[in-house]
Design an enzyme around this catalytic site. Structure first.
Site, PDB file in Angstrom:
ATOM      1  N   GLU A   1       0.830  -1.206   0.000  1.00  0.00           N
ATOM      2  CA  GLU A   1       0.000   0.000   0.000  1.00  0.00           C
ATOM      3  C   GLU A   1       0.865   1.256   0.000  1.00  0.00           C
ATOM      4  O   GLU A   1       0.713   2.136   0.839  1.00  0.00           O
ATOM      5  CB  GLU A   1      -0.952   0.001   1.193  1.00  0.00           C
ATOM      6  CG  GLU A   1      -2.016  -1.062   1.144  1.00  0.00           C
ATOM      7  CD  GLU A   1      -3.058  -0.795   0.090  1.00  0.00           C
ATOM      8  OE1 GLU A   1      -3.323   0.387  -0.192  1.00  0.00           O
ATOM      9  OE2 GLU A   1      -3.570  -1.773  -0.485  1.00  0.00           O
ATOM     10  N   ASP A   2       1.787   1.308  -0.909  1.00  0.00           N
ATOM     11  CA  ASP A   2       2.583   2.514  -1.130  1.00  0.00           C
ATOM     12  C   ASP A   2       3.542   2.856  -0.006  1.00  0.00           C
ATOM     13  O   ASP A   2       4.066   3.958   0.018  1.00  0.00           O
ATOM     14  CB  ASP A   2       1.689   3.732  -1.380  1.00  0.00           C
ATOM     15  CG  ASP A   2       1.035   3.665  -2.720  1.00  0.00           C
ATOM     16  OD1 ASP A   2       1.701   3.186  -3.644  1.00  0.00           O
ATOM     17  OD2 ASP A   2      -0.126   4.061  -2.841  1.00  0.00           O
ATOM     18  N   ALA A   3       3.720   1.953   0.932  1.00  0.00           N
ATOM     19  CA  ALA A   3       4.693   2.265   1.974  1.00  0.00           C
ATOM     20  C   ALA A   3       6.089   2.182   1.374  1.00  0.00           C
ATOM     21  O   ALA A   3       6.317   1.463   0.396  1.00  0.00           O
ATOM     22  CB  ALA A   3       4.549   1.291   3.123  1.00  0.00           C
TER      23      ALA A   3
END
Lengths: 371, 1147
Positions: free
Chosen positions: B762-764
């Site tokens: 999730e885009d981390a």
């Protein structure tokens, strides 16, 4: 493929892998799309079906293992580690980066700082300055230790930009002055009543560091020329920096290397003879001049691999369709071109031997734990 | 940005490409001239917020004089010889009067000491104290101050006007700051640009029921009104606020003196179609039996809303027709001819729309919109305040004159009020509420505090356009991207959510016009053969051979050769005889020539081309480079002109010189100027999916970095700074133009696009710990805390020096002897940073001697996070409005990135830090390069941010060859963006793969990775959202006073609520004890005594140690039980409303 009865197949040579498997075992294939066969095969029974023992033999290792120093100067070192597994080479690299101790500034006592650089930032900048001292001469300072001459180094920085000058001045790392007697700042709890005895300072050195044999005619310095701050007219920095021993694990400032890494030895193979125009083309393609042209008589030219070591794996030579069949880029799995860039605390060759010692220690610890 | 520097840069890039760009050299020599240089020149002359400055300058120089001249006379009602006349008005230099001494002001001084940056409004007056006195001669007074006008920074009245960088630095000002805002009570306030529909223009559209209507929003100095002519059930009506219901239009025509129907039909044109459409209306009028003007007026009189008169005298229906019905058409000597003509033109346009739907006007069309800028808005406010000041003056004078006997000598000039204008302007600016009762204008949120989160954020608030529509309306039309927005408004920069598409931003080169005198234009028009309207017969009005000439919605007359007329007018404009911003637009469909000279139109400069050949030649640009020329000389010589949205319709604009054909009239200066300042930061935005650019526009304003050159001297409530901000490796021309390269907000991080560790979903992003140690993403958060020394009647707060031996010595150790924390001290949670002596009884100490007043010590303690070590950065002392001493503390906290901090690239790709990994575990390349952060490749396919990939490639090539690469929007053809092919070539030359993918070794196993990894530098921004400010948990803590339940919110150290839905889950799951624990035990348990007999609550009498039921008057049947306190509260509240809740207990 024509059908060949099983019994007509050629006998496999004993104790030797078939050439394609051997290649896969010892080389990384750097294809155009992705590298393949990057993994090492460690399992001793991996080729049991072929009747081949894949276990690692110490005498074999001793026979094959070689270290070749390519380049060595004060700060940098390049050497070849041949005949060793990647995990071990990597262990050295990891230890070099994070587990070799050095001295670095950990505490900064700011007496006065009117520069634009904030105190925390100034402290962080000071921390990253490499100190040219052998960390082996010092002890770690544990939590309830008092700073003494065996575990800390004290530097002083007092720099002022005069008001009238009208120009800015730069504070460099070499403006840090080593204080062999320890801190000059008196603890605030100390009452100044007993003027006879020495007032207690932030450090408790029992003797001066420059009386020690190691530093007597070899004062502790830091890497010069690093900009710490810039001062405008009337600004001043006055501080004391206390360096202690630490590990790169805790903070990158204690890492003795700028970085240290290895690469596997490039191997460039011409799968076909590349002649004439193609040869010219190939030579032109490579930005690092891996290929050369040799004359094969009758005015014909053939490409040869002259400097495979300088290949950076830009894959320019195999980029165009069709060339992948002509040129193979490979890496030798057990040949490492290892580079160490020291920050200056210790010379790179010492760093490596220290790293080996640490790995040895670790192995011993495991063995004693197991037995 | 200096030009010299810029041109040097350009030279650099040329030299750099010398070796590589063989293609460029081999290309045929084109005559195309690089017009980019015009842009810095434009911005040097005009500045980025020139629209605000120009508008304010116009107000200060011209409009304020107009306003005062229009209301220059104040005469007493009792004695007409007592009067006061304003002769002249002007604005002085910013200053403040302290104890009678005038002190000059600088903006920085105002910011720091919470003052208003304002200048006195001077007037020269002539007045007469009346025949009563001995002196009947008029008296004169010069330089009378009537109030203080807040001054826009960098405007012509500002002290910063025309100052160079050194002078600005001396004044404590950042040279890159654009100005265009006000400093009110220490806050920087910007008046948002207001978008409105054009005034005084006929707009054809449909109403809610689908009826076609022509409406005019009239606005004159006197009135504002809306006139609608609507076609309803085939009949045409007039809808006007002054009438109770709709009125047949023919009736109105008759009332205006056009009694014969034939005249109207004739005016409408020969075509029988129009007459047919009008027929039902004519019949309608006839059926009521109204034939004459008088009859019509009588009819209208009945329909008229009574008490409508705001002009003193009630002049009946005729007055309404004259003053409220399309008041922008002036009526002289009750000659309504012009108004009739105007109505007929409206009718005709409406009928055109009925006959042909294409003739409808688009309300969202930018050409039909006007932008109201700070100057106009201030003028509105000033006019109102000035008038009410004069009214008040008159009232006061009358009150004195009404007294039968006056003892003292009377002087009119003494009664001028100074405060009302000052206070009024200041209040409006600081609250943002514009209340002009005359125009029934009550607008809120007109001003905004300049966002100083990042340098670019400040720009953003200066170019923001706030909409006229309310945001809640669910319409898509006004929100959609308008084709006419091209080059005027940024297509990317708009917020997400409810204001999406309504709030817009100006593009880079947009100029907003100010009002221009109509008089000279009218006389010019008549000179060039415009036939006056009053001389034309009805039939000629719509004769097919000629066009109507309309100036700012006013019909001037007709012209037989409209194209020629337009050409002549344009030539005059290019020659500088008419204002630069006068637009001439020939509308062939409506057979009109529209001339506009009003303020608020958006326009932009374009290069003029003759027969497709640019007027700007190589030598012009050379002269520009040599400094012989500037932008204005280009304008003066007619090489460049400003076109507004309407006139653009008459032009054929080529994007590039090479694309120009014979018909081309104009050539764009640079295509990337269609974007605004915020979108201009994005490299290769034309390769991105469009919403991504929009996201970045919003995020760029939250990025930390350098705010201004004077950032460390500012005392804002909250400042976020980056410790080591960098200039992006991949720049754009806009970045250089706005100065983002000098005040960047981000760092060039080496990014590897690969998946790593599973903490990157999730885009981390995964960050390298050593990079963080070395200073990546480190930021400084500075907060302001204020404290004040109060003054009382005859005592005041005093300094107090802390006594070190006290029990709280620990907490007071950062205090100096004056009781204030000293700069440079580390401040911890619960530390006292401010200590003063307050009088115990501030009111009652009147009698006692000051030395005997008892004092008590008052302290303020710092509330920070536990374990956080903040530092007192600065302490400033200043006096506030009431001369109280105020102390401001800036508390600084340096933070290194931690898990959960938010980062973003410049392509709308935000992500939080998922984990921080040791350097040795990070992959490394063949050259020993170790990435600073790792980004998950899943961020790419759905986002389609190809620009980010090109940025990576370009930056990688940039670091290897040592030249900043460019990525301006649409810049490839003009050389303002590097082509991917060239970038790849550079990469290969330096031994990298052409596609930017490197051969990486795993840092964990030491073996090569089974894929080539896309790795290189990307400019990353650290956003202001940090976990440290957000994380919150609590065990025991404060409770609300009334309900005894835990408080709400992080700031009050509140509890985490188990809400309805969570409760539902717990019920469904069946964990009754958990519900009991959450909702009762951990919330507000309370033990009550319940009377089993009456079911009401009793109490324990602690003296007699008995339990009593106060209703039954005994304690026989009391049981105790646990109850939520809120429940007990409910019972008591019900009882107070005469409802008896009774508890029936069972075991």
């Amino acid at each position: 493929m024509p059908k060949v009865p099983l019994w007509d197949l050629p006998e496999l040579p004993k104790n030797q892998l078939p050439p394609h498997l051997h290649l896969q075992k010892t080389r990384v294939f750097c294809n155009n799309d992705a590298p393949t066969h990057t993994e090492n095969i460690h399992y001793s029974g991996a080729y049991a079906a072929l009747g081949i023992d894949n276990s690692l033999r110490l005498d074999e290792f001793k026979k094959n293992f070689k270290v070749k120093v390519i380049k060595l100067n004060e700060d940098d070192m390049e050497f070849d580690l041949i005949g060793i597994d990647a995990s071990i080479a990597n262990a050295f690299r990891r230890i070099l980066i994070s587990e070799l101790p050095t001295m670095a500034i950990e505490k900064v006592l700011v007496a006065n700082s009117s520069s634009v650089v904030q105190d925390e930032v100034l402290a962080q900048r000071l921390g990253l300055i490499p100190i040219r001292v052998d960390p082996r001469l010092f002890d770690y300072m544990s939590e309830n230790d008092v700073p003494n001459e065996k575990n800390s180094i004290v530097f002083k920085l007092h720099y002022k930009c005069e008001r009238g000058s009208g120009e800015r001045r730069t504070v460099y790392s070499h403006d840090l002055k080593w204080l062999p007697f320890g801190s000059e700042y008196v603890l605030p709890t100390e009452t100044s009543s007993d003027s006879t005895s020495k007032p207690k300072t932030y450090t408790s050195f029992t003797s001066s560091q420059d009386s020690l044999l190691e530093f007597s005619n070899n004062p502790i310095t830091v890497t010069p020329g690093i900009i710490i701050s810039k001062l405008g007219p009337g600004q001043e920095i006055e501080l004391e920096a206390h360096a202690v021993k630490g590990l790169g694990k805790t903070h990158a400032k204690w890492s003795p290397v700028a970085t240290s890494w290895y690469r596997m030895l490039p191997e460039v193979i011409l799968l076909q003879d590349i002649e004439d125009d193609d040869a010219q083309k190939l030579v032109k393609k490579c930005p690092v001049n891996v290929f050369d042209i040799e004359d094969i008589g009758k005015g014909r030219k053939r490409a040869t691999v002259a400097r495979p070591r300088s290949c950076t794996l830009c894959r320019e030579c195999i980029r165009e369709p069709g060339w992948e069949e002509k040129v193979a880029l490979r890496r030798v799995k057990d040949h490492f071109i290892f580079t160490i860039e020291s920050t200056g605390a210790l010379p790179p060759e010492v760093l490596f031997t220290e790293a080996v010692k640490i790995l040895e220690d670790k192995c011993e610890r495991v063995i004693t734990e197991l037995s | 940005m200096g030009v010299i520097e810029d041109s040097a840069m350009l030279d650099d890039s040329l030299q750099g490409s010398e070796g590589i760009d063989k293609q460029f050299l081999a290309a045929p020599v084109k005559s195309a001239v690089d017009k980019f240089q015009l842009l810095p020149e434009f911005l040097k002359v005009r500045g980025l917020v020139k629209q605000h400055l120009e508008s304010f300058n116009y107000f200060v120089r011209t409009e304020i004089k107009k306003i005062v001249r229009a209301n220059d006379l104040v005469t007493s009602r009792f004695d007409p010889s007592v009067y006061l006349r304003y002769k002249d008005v002007w604005i002085g230099k910013p200053s403040v009067v302290v104890d009678g001494v005038t002190d000059s002001l600088t903006p920085q001084k105002c910011r720091l000491s919470d003052m208003t940056y304002a200048a006195p409004i001077f007037v020269n007056i002539e007045y007469c104290n009346g025949s009563h006195g001995h002196n009947t001669h008029p008296q004169f007074k010069k330089d009378v101050v009537i109030g203080r006008m807040p001054i826009m920074l960098r405007s012509s009245s500002c002290v910063l006007y025309g100052k160079d960088e050194d002078e600005l630095a001396k004044l404590g000002e950042c040279p890159l700051d654009p100005g265009g805002y006000f400093v009110v009570k220490g806050n920087e306030k910007v008046i948002l640009i207001q978008e409105q529909l054009s005034k005084n223009r006929i707009i054809i559209d449909t109403d809610k029921k689908g009826c076609i209507q022509a409406s005019v929003m009239s606005s004159t100095e006197m009135t504002k009104s809306k006139t609608i002519i609507r076609m309803e059930k085939e009949k045409v009506y007039l809808v006007l606020n002054a009438f109770t219901s709709k009125v047949p239009i023919m009736l109105v025509m008759k009332a205006m003196g056009m009694e014969t129907d034939q005249e109207v039909v004739q005016m409408l044109g020969r075509d029988p179609q129009y007459a047919t459409l009008l027929l039902p209306s004519i019949e309608d009028c006839a059926s009521i039996g109204i034939y004459t003007q008088q009859q019509a007026l009588d009819f209208l009189e009945k329909k008229r809303k009574k008490s409508m008169s705001r002009f003193g005298k009630d002049e009946g229906a005729l007055g309404v027709l004259r003053d409220i019905f399309i008041p922008n058409i002036r009526v002289r000597d009750n000659n309504f001819h012009l108004k009739c003509v105007y109505v007929v033109v409206m009718l005709r346009r409406m009928m055109d729309a009925i006959l042909n739907k294409d003739a409808m006007d688009d309300k969202d069309y930018i050409g039909n919109k006007r932008l109201e800028l700070s100057g106009q808005l201030l003028a509105l406010l000033f006019e109102d305040l000035f008038k009410s000041m004069n009214d008040q003056l008159k009232f006061n004078v009358d009150k004195i004159l009404a007294k039968p006997s006056r003892s003292s000598r009377f002087d009119v000039s003494q009664h001028l009020l100074k405060d009302s204008i000052t206070v009024g302007l200041e209040r409006s600016l600081s609250t943002g509420n514009w209340d002009v009762s005359r125009f029934k204008m009550h607008r809120k949120g007109m001003t905004q505090i300049v966002t100083r989160l990042s340098f670019i954020g400040a720009f953003g608030s200066m170019t923001k356009i706030s909409p006229q529509f309310e945001k809640s309306r669910k319409v898509s039309g006004p929100r959609a991207l308008q084709p006419s927005q091209w080059g005027m408004l940024c297509p990317c920069d708009t917020p997400e959510g409810e204001a999406c598409g309504l709030v817009k931003n100006l593009a880079l080169m947009t100029h907003v016009t100010t009002d221009e005198e109509e008089g000279p234009i009218i006389s010019l028009c008549t000179c060039f053969g415009v036939e006056d309207l009053s001389l034309l017969s009805g039939e000629e009005l719509h004769s097919p051979s000629s066009y109507l000439i309309i100036l700012n919605g006013l019909i001037l007359g007709k012209h037989r050769r409209p194209q020629r007329f337009a050409k002549v007018m344009r030539e005059l404009r290019r020659a500088g005889k008419v204002g630069d911003f006068v637009s001439i637009y020939v509308n062939e469909k409506q057979r009109c020539v529209y001339i506009a000279s009003d303020g608020g139109r958006v326009c932009r400069p374009l290069v003029i081309a003759d027969n497709g050949i640019s007027r700007i030649k190589e030598h012009h640009m050379r002269e520009l480079k040599d400094g012989v020329r500037n932008f204005d000389s280009f304008l003066r010589e007619g090489l460049i002109e400003y076109l507004d949205v309407n006139e653009e319709n008459n032009a054929l604009i080529a994007l590039y010189e090479g694309e120009a054909t014979h018909e081309t009239t104009h050539i764009e200066i640079e295509p990337f100027t269609i974007l605004g300042a915020c979108a201009g930061l994005i490299p290769f935005p034309h390769h991105n999916q469009s919403p991504r650019n929009t996201y970045q526009c919003a995020m760029g304003k939250q990025a930390m970095g350098n705010i201004a050159y004077n950032q460390l001297c500012r005392m804002d409530t909250l400042i976020y700074l980056l410790v080591y901000p960098q200039r992006p490796l991949l720049t754009t021309r806009t970045i250089e133009l706005v100065g983002y390269d000098k005040l960047g907000a981000g760092q060039n991080a080496t990014v590897a696009v690969m998946s790593y560790s599973g903490y990157d979903i999730e885009d981390a992003i995964v960050m390298n710990k050593s990079s963080l140690d070395r200073g990546f993403g480190r930021c400084i958060v500075m907060k302001k805390i204020s404290a004040a020394f109060q003054k009382y009647d005859n005592t005041s707060d005093q300094f107090s020096s802390p006594r070190r031996s006290q029990h709280d010595a620990e907490k007071t150790q950062i205090l100096d002897n004056d009781g204030l924390a000293s700069p440079g001290e580390i401040i911890r949670h619960q530390d006292i940073y401010f200590q003063k002596e307050c009088p115990v009884d501030p009111k009652g100490s009147m009698k006692s001697h000051p030395s005997q007043t008892p004092y008590r010590t008052s302290k303020q303690t710092y509330k920070g996070a536990e374990g956080e070590t903040a530092v007192v950065d600065r302490v400033a002392l200043c006096s506030d409005k009431r001369n109280n001493l105020t102390v401001k503390f800036m508390v600084r906290h340096t933070r290194r990135p931690e898990v959960g901090d938010k980062f973003s690239s410049r392509h709308g790709q935000k992500g939080v830090c998922g984990t921080i990994v040791q350097q040795e575990d990070f992959p490394f390349s063949e050259r020993g390069i170790c990435p600073d952060l790792i980004m998950n490749p899943h961020g790419f396919p759905s986002r389609m941010t190809v620009g980010k990939m090109i940025e990576l490639l370009g930056s990688k090539a940039g670091v290897s060859c040592g030249r900043f690469h460019y990525g301006s929007a649409f810049g490839e053809p003009s050389g303002h963006a590097d082509k991917v092919e060239d970038i790849s070539e550079t990469l290969v030359k330096h031994g990298f793969c052409y596609n930017g993918k490197d051969f990486l070794y795993s840092g964990i196993t030491g073996m090569p990775l089974q894929a080539y990894i896309f790795m290189g530098p990307i400019y990353y921004q650290k956003l202001k959202h940090m976990v440290l400010d957000k994380m919150h948990a609590r065990g025991m803590g404060p409770r609300q006073l009334i309900t005894r339940q835990p408080t709400e919110g992080r700031s009050r150290n509140g509890g985490l609520r188990v809400g309805e839905m969570e409760r539902d889950c717990l019920i469904a799951y069946g964990t009754s004890n958990l519900i009991y624990e959450r909702l009762m035990i951990s919330s507000d348990p309370f033990e009550v005594q319940v009377c089993r007999k009456c079911g009401l609550l009793g109490y324990i009498n602690y003296q007699s140690k008995t339990r009593v039921c106060s209703t039954c008057k005994n304690g026989d049947n009391i049981s105790s039980m646990k109850l939520p306190y809120a429940c007990k509260l409910l019972f008591q509240e019900l009882q107070s409303m005469n409802i008896v809740p009774r508890l029936t207990l069972a075991d």
